[in-house]
Design a protein around this motif. Structure first.
Motif, PDB file in Angstrom:
ATOM      1  N   UNK A   4       0.824  -1.217   0.000  1.00 34.58           N
ATOM      2  CA  UNK A   4       0.000   0.000   0.000  1.00 34.58           C
ATOM      3  C   UNK A   4       0.848   1.253   0.000  1.00 34.58           C
ATOM      4  N   UNK A   5       1.904   1.273   0.807  1.00 37.02           N
ATOM      5  CA  UNK A   5       2.722   2.483   0.860  1.00 37.02           C
ATOM      6  C   UNK A   5       3.523   2.654  -0.438  1.00 37.02           C
ATOM      7  N   UNK A   6       4.004   1.567  -1.004  1.00 38.88           N
ATOM      8  CA  UNK A   6       4.735   1.654  -2.281  1.00 38.88           C
ATOM      9  C   UNK A   6       3.801   2.199  -3.359  1.00 38.88           C
ATOM     10  N   UNK A  19      14.844   1.025  -5.778  1.00 37.29           N
ATOM     11  CA  UNK A  19      14.453   2.111  -4.879  1.00 37.29           C
ATOM     12  C   UNK A  19      13.331   1.675  -3.938  1.00 37.29           C
ATOM     13  N   UNK A  20      12.447   0.804  -4.424  1.00 40.93           N
ATOM     14  CA  UNK A  20      11.413   0.248  -3.548  1.00 40.93           C
ATOM     15  C   UNK A  20      12.064  -0.515  -2.392  1.00 40.93           C
ATOM     16  N   UNK A  21      13.092  -1.302  -2.711  1.00 40.07           N
ATOM     17  CA  UNK A  21      13.810  -2.056  -1.668  1.00 40.07           C
ATOM     18  C   UNK A  21      14.446  -1.113  -0.656  1.00 40.07           C
ATOM     19  N   UNK A  22      15.059  -0.041  -1.164  1.00 38.60           N
ATOM     20  CA  UNK A  22      15.694   0.936  -0.271  1.00 38.60           C
ATOM     21  C   UNK A  22      14.649   1.550   0.649  1.00 38.60           C
ATOM     22  N   UNK A  23      13.533   1.980   0.070  1.00 38.49           N
ATOM     23  CA  UNK A  23      12.469   2.566   0.885  1.00 38.49           C
ATOM     24  C   UNK A  23      12.009   1.577   1.952  1.00 38.49           C
ATOM     25  N   UNK A  24      11.753   0.356   1.569  1.00 39.93           N
ATOM     26  CA  UNK A  24      11.269  -0.654   2.518  1.00 39.93           C
ATOM     27  C   UNK A  24      12.255  -0.892   3.658  1.00 39.93           C
ATOM     28  N   UNK A 111      14.905   9.643   8.802  1.00 35.48           N
ATOM     29  CA  UNK A 111      14.279  10.300   7.658  1.00 35.48           C
ATOM     30  C   UNK A 111      15.286  11.027   6.775  1.00 35.48           C
ATOM     31  N   UNK A 112      16.201  11.758   7.348  1.00 38.02           N
ATOM     32  CA  UNK A 112      17.177  12.501   6.542  1.00 38.02           C
ATOM     33  C   UNK A 112      18.035  11.564   5.693  1.00 38.02           C
ATOM     34  N   UNK A 113      18.404  10.442   6.278  1.00 37.13           N
ATOM     35  CA  UNK A 113      19.191   9.454   5.534  1.00 37.13           C
ATOM     36  C   UNK A 113      18.371   8.908   4.352  1.00 37.13           C
ATOM     37  N   UNK A 114      17.090   8.619   4.593  1.00 36.37           N
ATOM     38  CA  UNK A 114      16.209   8.157   3.522  1.00 36.37           C
ATOM     39  C   UNK A 114      16.129   9.198   2.411  1.00 36.37           C
ATOM     40  N   UNK A 115      15.959  10.461   2.768  1.00 38.10           N
ATOM     41  CA  UNK A 115      15.836  11.528   1.766  1.00 38.10           C
ATOM     42  C   UNK A 115      17.119  11.710   0.970  1.00 38.10           C
ATOM     43  N   UNK A 120      13.758  11.711  -4.451  1.00 36.23           N
ATOM     44  CA  UNK A 120      12.386  11.913  -4.891  1.00 36.23           C
ATOM     45  C   UNK A 120      11.390  11.806  -3.733  1.00 36.23           C
ATOM     46  N   UNK A 121      11.809  11.208  -2.622  1.00 34.93           N
ATOM     47  CA  UNK A 121      10.924  11.125  -1.462  1.00 34.93           C
ATOM     48  C   UNK A 121      10.680  12.510  -0.858  1.00 34.93           C
TER      49      UNK A 121
END
Length: 190
Positions: A4-6, A19-24, A111-115, A120-121
């Motif tokens: 759902x979040x993806x 990138x989906x894997x990274x986000x997860x 969060x900062x590391x994710x960004x 694009x996040x």
């Protein structure tokens, strides 16, 4: 688990499979029973919460100690206390599950590391926040310019899933009137 979040993210910005894997890798799942708090007044908000299933509410206590619902979130919606999330000051409101709820959390510390990893996040969160802010402005407009009956009619027409799933006393609180007044409106309608 994170479908759902993806899907939600991809409505706003592109994500490759990598990138989906990274986000997860930055996401975690938390389960909350009905009436369990994600955040209580006075605590620090340490995450952004995506509702994977269930319903949550954000509320504050007025000067008389009566709860006032500020915001609801259902599947596919985000909720967080941005005041405490951004200022590191204790929360002035609570976030509570209205029904059994599964939340996907992005931790504030990460969060900062994710960004940095997925720039694009940043755009995604900006677009989601802009939509939420616009909705908040519309709610303010309705609160000042619609009668109580018009507010209820508009809410029930545009958000029937809340009227069906959320206890009526919480709907009344969100719309700025008493549960008794809402009962009167509903009886008048039927």
């Amino acid at each position: 688990m994170f479908d759902k979040i993806i899907a939600h993210v991809k409505r706003f910005v592109p994500l490759s499979p990598k990138e989906e894997e990274i986000l997860c890798s930055y996401l975690k799942i938390e389960e909350y029973a009905k009436k369990k708090h994600l955040l209580e007044e006075g605590e620090m908000c340490t995450g952004k919460y995506f509702v994977n299933s269930g319903v949550v509410r954000m509320y504050t206590l007025n000067e008389k100690g009566v709860e006032q619902v500020i915001h609801f979130a259902i599947e596919g919606w985000w909720i967080t206390d941005y005041f405490t999330f951004n200022t590191n000051m204790p929360a002035k409101c609570g976030i509570q599950a209205v029904e059994p709820t599964q939340i996907i959390v992005i931790d504030a510390a990460e969060q900062e590391e994710l960004l940095k990893e997925l720039p694009q996040m940043e755009r995604y969160f900006r677009l989601v926040l802009e939509k939420a802010y616009a909705a908040s402005l519309m709610r303010t407009h309705y609160m000042f310019n619609f009668s109580a009956e018009e507010r209820y009619r508009h809410f029930s027409e545009h958000y029937p899933e809340f009227v069906q799933r959320v206890p009526q006393y919480l709907v009344a609180s969100y719309l700025g009137f008493t549960p008794e007044f809402l009962s009167m409106l509903r009886a008048k309608k039927g």
